[in-house]
Design a protein around this motif. Structure first.
Motif, PDB file in Angstrom:
ATOM      1  N   GLN A 126      55.211  11.348  24.772  1.00  7.72           N
ATOM      2  CA  GLN A 126      54.233  12.432  24.595  1.00  7.72           C
ATOM      3  C   GLN A 126      52.835  11.953  24.951  1.00  7.72           C
ATOM      4  O   GLN A 126      52.104  12.607  25.708  1.00  7.72           O
ATOM      5  N   THR A 127      52.446  10.835  24.376  1.00  4.67           N
ATOM      6  CA  THR A 127      51.103  10.288  24.607  1.00  4.67           C
ATOM      7  C   THR A 127      50.870   9.999  26.080  1.00  4.67           C
ATOM      8  O   THR A 127      49.774  10.220  26.611  1.00  4.67           O
ATOM      9  N   ALA A 128      51.914   9.521  26.753  1.00 11.29           N
ATOM     10  CA  ALA A 128      51.786   9.142  28.160  1.00 11.29           C
ATOM     11  C   ALA A 128      51.900  10.327  29.115  1.00 11.29           C
ATOM     12  O   ALA A 128      51.648  10.180  30.316  1.00 11.29           O
ATOM     13  N   GLY A 129      52.294  11.487  28.600  1.00  5.33           N
ATOM     14  CA  GLY A 129      52.433  12.658  29.466  1.00  5.33           C
ATOM     15  C   GLY A 129      53.623  12.578  30.401  1.00  5.33           C
ATOM     16  O   GLY A 129      53.555  13.005  31.561  1.00  5.33           O
ATOM     17  N   VAL A 130      54.728  12.039  29.902  1.00  4.35           N
ATOM     18  CA  VAL A 130      55.946  11.928  30.710  1.00  4.35           C
ATOM     19  C   VAL A 130      56.430  13.318  31.120  1.00  4.35           C
ATOM     20  O   VAL A 130      56.393  14.258  30.329  1.00  4.35           O
ATOM     21  N   ARG A 131      56.908  13.413  32.347  1.00  5.55           N
ATOM     22  CA  ARG A 131      57.312  14.703  32.906  1.00  5.55           C
ATOM     23  C   ARG A 131      58.582  15.260  32.254  1.00  5.55           C
ATOM     24  O   ARG A 131      58.701  16.466  32.019  1.00  5.55           O
ATOM     25  N   HIS A 132      59.555  14.397  31.974  1.00  5.25           N
ATOM     26  CA  HIS A 132      60.871  14.867  31.526  1.00  5.25           C
ATOM     27  C   HIS A 132      61.506  13.802  30.636  1.00  5.25           C
ATOM     28  O   HIS A 132      61.581  12.632  31.022  1.00  5.25           O
ATOM     29  N   PHE A 133      61.960  14.207  29.459  1.00  6.05           N
ATOM     30  CA  PHE A 133      62.611  13.306  28.513  1.00  6.05           C
ATOM     31  C   PHE A 133      64.059  13.756  28.367  1.00  6.05           C
ATOM     32  O   PHE A 133      64.337  14.876  27.910  1.00  6.05           O
ATOM     33  N   ILE A 134      64.992  12.885  28.742  1.00  7.67           N
ATOM     34  CA  ILE A 134      66.418  13.192  28.656  1.00  7.67           C
ATOM     35  C   ILE A 134      67.019  12.316  27.561  1.00  7.67           C
ATOM     36  O   ILE A 134      66.892  11.096  27.595  1.00  7.67           O
ATOM     37  N   TYR A 135      67.663  12.951  26.609  1.00 11.05           N
ATOM     38  CA  TYR A 135      68.216  12.228  25.468  1.00 11.05           C
ATOM     39  C   TYR A 135      69.735  12.260  25.527  1.00 11.05           C
ATOM     40  O   TYR A 135      70.350  13.330  25.558  1.00 11.05           O
ATOM     41  N   SER A 136      70.341  11.084  25.549  1.00 12.51           N
ATOM     42  CA  SER A 136      71.795  10.980  25.477  1.00 12.51           C
ATOM     43  C   SER A 136      72.196  10.972  24.008  1.00 12.51           C
ATOM     44  O   SER A 136      72.098   9.953  23.333  1.00 12.51           O
ATOM     45  N   SER A 137      72.634  12.110  23.533  1.00 15.30           N
ATOM     46  CA  SER A 137      72.980  12.299  22.124  1.00 15.30           C
ATOM     47  C   SER A 137      74.483  12.111  21.943  1.00 15.30           C
ATOM     48  O   SER A 137      75.049  11.124  22.417  1.00 15.30           O
ATOM     49  N   VAL A 138      75.143  13.048  21.297  1.00 14.05           N
ATOM     50  CA  VAL A 138      76.574  12.945  21.033  1.00 14.05           C
ATOM     51  C   VAL A 138      77.139  14.357  20.939  1.00 14.05           C
ATOM     52  O   VAL A 138      76.431  15.296  20.572  1.00 14.05           O
ATOM     53  N   LEU A 139      78.420  14.506  21.253  1.00 16.69           N
ATOM     54  CA  LEU A 139      79.067  15.799  21.086  1.00 16.69           C
ATOM     55  C   LEU A 139      79.023  16.221  19.615  1.00 16.69           C
ATOM     56  O   LEU A 139      79.383  15.452  18.735  1.00 16.69           O
ATOM     57  N   HIS A 140      78.550  17.438  19.388  1.00 22.06           N
ATOM     58  CA  HIS A 140      78.503  18.034  18.048  1.00 22.06           C
ATOM     59  C   HIS A 140      77.745  17.184  17.030  1.00 22.06           C
ATOM     60  O   HIS A 140      78.324  16.708  16.036  1.00 22.06           O
ATOM     61  N   PRO A 141      76.451  16.990  17.231  1.00 23.38           N
ATOM     62  CA  PRO A 141      75.680  16.250  16.236  1.00 23.38           C
ATOM     63  C   PRO A 141      75.609  16.968  14.889  1.00 23.38           C
ATOM     64  O   PRO A 141      75.266  16.353  13.877  1.00 23.38           O
ATOM     65  N   PHE A 142      75.963  18.254  14.890  1.00 22.67           N
ATOM     66  CA  PHE A 142      75.942  18.996  13.622  1.00 22.67           C
ATOM     67  C   PHE A 142      77.102  18.614  12.702  1.00 22.67           C
ATOM     68  O   PHE A 142      77.151  19.058  11.553  1.00 22.67           O
ATOM     69  N   ARG A 143      78.013  17.775  13.162  1.00 19.19           N
ATOM     70  CA  ARG A 143      79.090  17.288  12.284  1.00 19.19           C
ATOM     71  C   ARG A 143      78.502  16.150  11.435  1.00 19.19           C
ATOM     72  O   ARG A 143      78.737  14.974  11.676  1.00 19.19           O
ATOM     73  N   MET A 144      77.739  16.553  10.442  1.00 23.68           N
ATOM     74  CA  MET A 144      76.871  15.614   9.737  1.00 23.68           C
ATOM     75  C   MET A 144      77.570  14.739   8.715  1.00 23.68           C
ATOM     76  O   MET A 144      76.948  13.884   8.106  1.00 23.68           O
ATOM     77  N   LYS A 145      78.880  14.943   8.510  1.00 18.08           N
ATOM     78  CA  LYS A 145      79.610  14.012   7.647  1.00 18.08           C
ATOM     79  C   LYS A 145      79.629  12.624   8.268  1.00 18.08           C
ATOM     80  O   LYS A 145      79.833  11.626   7.567  1.00 18.08           O
ATOM     81  N   MET A 146      79.446  12.565   9.589  1.00 17.28           N
ATOM     82  CA  MET A 146      79.320  11.284  10.284  1.00 17.28           C
ATOM     83  C   MET A 146      77.839  10.933  10.362  1.00 17.28           C
ATOM     84  O   MET A 146      77.041  11.680  10.946  1.00 17.28           O
ATOM     85  N   VAL A 147      77.466   9.794   9.791  1.00 13.20           N
ATOM     86  CA  VAL A 147      76.061   9.434   9.642  1.00 13.20           C
ATOM     87  C   VAL A 147      75.365   9.315  10.999  1.00 13.20           C
ATOM     88  O   VAL A 147      74.234   9.762  11.162  1.00 13.20           O
TER      89      VAL A 147
END
Length: 291
Positions: free
Chosen positions: A103-124
């Motif tokens: 954000q501070t650097a003004g990056v054009r595009h931030f791509i985050y490699s997350s996980v399938l179904h992060p809403f399955r919150m029983k998994m920490v």
């Protein structure tokens, strides 16, 4: 002028599939900066690709916000491809460090490699990724979230044939989602190269849904060698995965308990749309793994 892409876990499995695609583009149109935790791992990475002019390393600690911010102060960055160390207790902290610095650097595009179904919150570790997704969505950055499921590459097909069995630390009859890292990298490159078309998008990346028992049947069919599935000891596998880290062990155990109860599946439609063709399935992967 080349597009500068910072990959925040330069020695990861994902990075090792994405970097060659970026390097293969004509006229060195991408400059890749691989963030590595040590000079040793970074130097090894450079040698692995023949030390090309458009690949450089940045050594730092994802946990240290000053070191992360320093990368953006010293280096021009257009695109961030953020990958967190697996099962890390600091995963949420790491993600926020990079988002704030970008954000501070003004990056054009931030791509985050997350996980399938992060809403399955029983998994920490899923819960941690969901919190990073929320922070990213509330930032001022143009972002894309990729949500890959299990990598096919985690299945050692040749070893399973040699051993005559494949060990799984949870119910092998539960359906699991799988994706080929090559497909993930092609989808990631599409997002990087097309930029604005993918701003504010969240993409599930699933190539196939199969129980492990069916996958071993596929290995048997393709190879002509009998391979069976065995129920492994979850605690023992978690100990190996965690390498002595108690927090990582806890996350792995919770994941196995969850898979034993529910499995983890998703739709293959989004990945097919991104790739423009059917994603790699279990039989496709087995055939490639066997050469």
């Amino acid at each position: 002028m080349p597009v500068t892409v910072l990959i925040t876990l330069g020695s990861s499995k994902q990075a090792k599939h994405l970097i060659p695609i970026l390097l293969a583009q004509p006229n060195e149109s991408y400059h890749i900066k691989a963030f590595c935790h040590s000079l040793t791992s970074g130097t090894k990475l450079l040698h692995e690709y023949g030390q090309p002019h458009n690949l450089s390393i940045v050594v730092g600690d994802q946990n240290n916000p000053r070191e992360v911010a320093k990368v953006f102060q010293n280096e021009h960055v257009d695109v961030v491809y953020h990958i967190s160390p697996p099962f890390s207790v600091d995963e949420e902290h790491n993600g926020i460090n990079f988002i704030k610095a970008a954000q501070t650097a003004g990056v054009r595009h931030f791509i985050y490699s997350s996980v399938l179904h992060p809403f399955r919150m029983k998994m920490v570790h899923h819960h941690a990724k969901l919190n990073v997704e929320e922070y990213l969505a509330e930032s001022t950055l143009n972002y894309t979230v990729l949500q890959p499921t299990h990598f096919f590459q985690n299945i050692n097909v040749k070893a399973a044939i040699t051993d005559g069995s494949l060990s799984v630390p949870y119910n092998p009859d539960n359906e699991m989602g799988f994706v080929d890292l090559r497909d993930v990298s092609q989808a990631a490159f599409k997002v990087i190269s097309e930029g604005p078309r993918h701003y504010r998008a969240r993409y599930e990346l699933v190539g196939d849904n199969q129980p492990y028992r069916t996958i071993t049947e596929t290995i048997s069919s393709v190879s002509g060698k009998q391979v069976t599935v065995q129920r492994g000891e979850a605690a023992q596998v978690a100990r190996v995965m965690s390498k002595g880290d108690k927090d990582a062990y806890e996350r792995a155990i919770r994941m196995f308990v969850y898979y034993d109860s529910w499995g983890l599946t998703g739709s293959t439609n989004i990945l097919e749309w991104l790739l423009g063709h059917r994603p790699t399935g279990a039989e496709d992967y087995v055939r490639v793994a066997l050469g």
